[in-house]
Scaffold this motif. Structure first.
Motif, PDB file in Angstrom:
ATOM      1  N   LEU A  26     -26.001 -18.150 -86.641  1.00  0.00           N
ATOM      2  CA  LEU A  26     -25.867 -17.785 -88.059  1.00  0.00           C
ATOM      3  C   LEU A  26     -25.683 -16.284 -88.225  1.00  0.00           C
ATOM      4  CD1 LEU A  26     -28.497 -20.155 -89.717  1.00  0.00           C
ATOM      5  CD2 LEU A  26     -26.006 -20.385 -89.718  1.00  0.00           C
ATOM      6  N   GLY A  27     -26.333 -15.514 -87.398  1.00  0.00           N
ATOM      7  CA  GLY A  27     -26.132 -14.074 -87.424  1.00  0.00           C
ATOM      8  C   GLY A  27     -26.982 -13.338 -88.443  1.00  0.00           C
ATOM      9  N   GLY A  28     -26.663 -12.078 -88.630  1.00  0.00           N
ATOM     10  CA  GLY A  28     -27.475 -11.159 -89.412  1.00  0.00           C
ATOM     11  C   GLY A  28     -27.471 -11.343 -90.909  1.00  0.00           C
ATOM     12  N   ALA A 170     -20.203 -25.013 -89.460  1.00  0.00           N
ATOM     13  CA  ALA A 170     -20.101 -25.943 -90.589  1.00  0.00           C
ATOM     14  C   ALA A 170     -21.280 -25.751 -91.543  1.00  0.00           C
ATOM     15  CB  ALA A 170     -20.041 -27.384 -90.082  1.00  0.00           C
ATOM     16  N   PHE A 171     -22.460 -25.472 -91.003  1.00  0.00           N
ATOM     17  CA  PHE A 171     -23.636 -25.240 -91.825  1.00  0.00           C
ATOM     18  C   PHE A 171     -23.458 -23.987 -92.686  1.00  0.00           C
ATOM     19  CE2 PHE A 171     -28.159 -23.656 -92.195  1.00  0.00           C
ATOM     20  CZ  PHE A 171     -28.589 -24.634 -93.066  1.00  0.00           C
ATOM     21  N   LYS A 172     -22.821 -22.965 -92.134  1.00  0.00           N
ATOM     22  CA  LYS A 172     -22.523 -21.748 -92.903  1.00  0.00           C
ATOM     23  C   LYS A 172     -21.585 -22.051 -94.074  1.00  0.00           C
ATOM     24  CE  LYS A 172     -22.581 -18.161 -89.316  1.00  0.00           C
ATOM     25  NZ  LYS A 172     -21.720 -17.150 -88.656  1.00  0.00           N
ATOM     26  N   GLN A 173     -20.710 -23.026 -93.893  1.00  0.00           N
ATOM     27  CA  GLN A 173     -19.694 -23.339 -94.902  1.00  0.00           C
ATOM     28  C   GLN A 173     -20.185 -24.266 -96.013  1.00  0.00           C
ATOM     29  OE1 GLN A 173     -16.840 -21.617 -94.731  1.00  0.00           O
ATOM     30  NE2 GLN A 173     -17.743 -20.722 -92.900  1.00  0.00           N
ATOM     31  N   LEU A 174     -21.398 -24.802 -95.873  1.00  0.00           N
ATOM     32  CA  LEU A 174     -21.936 -25.697 -96.914  1.00  0.00           C
ATOM     33  C   LEU A 174     -21.920 -25.026 -98.275  1.00  0.00           C
ATOM     34  CD1 LEU A 174     -25.074 -27.565 -95.499  1.00  0.00           C
ATOM     35  CD2 LEU A 174     -22.977 -28.565 -96.353  1.00  0.00           C
TER      36      LEU A 174
END
Length: 174
Positions: A26-28, A170-174
């Motif tokens: 996921l990152g910062g 894909a979770f980031k794009q929700l």
């Protein structure tokens, strides 16, 4: 910065390892907090932008506490950008490693009042030396019946980390 709640129902730690990997992916721009569903009776979901639940299968079943948690928090989960993944050794086999083909995911979807928008199934890890005698014997028997590793001196990680990375995106794009 978005706040993400990473929840787990884990037997031997592979689900937690997968959540930690997702946190790195996921990152910062995301602040993540990890909690054990079995130890988290009261959660203030309003503090989070996204929720991810990971659960492992043991002896053919997801933990009953997972279902209790989902029933208790269904409305909060439905209001959030929320996703679910299941970890099991059966997913080591092609054709049993997707939400559509995993018997465990299908059972979850039939039993659970919450129907997550994003789902995944990941193969877990086989950690014979770490298991109790009973678990080692039972898992060895199951693996023998399903054509898996039976050498109780071995540890084998079946998780496809590329697949976990794709799920993270894909979770980031929700």
């Amino acid at each position: 910065m978005e706040k993400v709640l990473l929840l787990h129902s884990s037997c031997d730690g592979q689900t937690i390892k997968i959540l930690r990997y997702i946190e790195q992916q996921l990152g910062g721009n995301y602040h993540c907090e990890t909690q054990d569903i079995h130890q988290s009776p009261g959660i203030d979901f309003t503090r989070y932008d996204r929720v991810l639940i990971g659960a492992s299968v043991r002896y053919g079943h997801l933990n009953k506490k997972l279902y209790q948690f989902v029933e208790q928090h269904q409305q909060a989960l439905e209001k959030h950008k929320a996703a679910f993944f299941c970890v099991n050794l059966t997913a080591r086999k092609p054709g049993k490693d997707t939400p559509e083909t995993s018997v465990y995911m299908q059972k979850f979807l039939q039993t659970s009042p919450w129907q997550p928008k994003l789902l995944a199934v990941f193969a877990g890890a086989l950690r014979y030396p770490r298991y109790s005698w009973f678990d080692r014997t039972m898992i060895q028997l199951i693996m023998r019946m399903t054509g898996g590793e039976t050498d109780t001196t071995k540890e084998v990680e079946y998780t496809d980390w590329g697949k976990v990375s794709a799920f993270s995106q894909a979770f980031k794009q929700l």
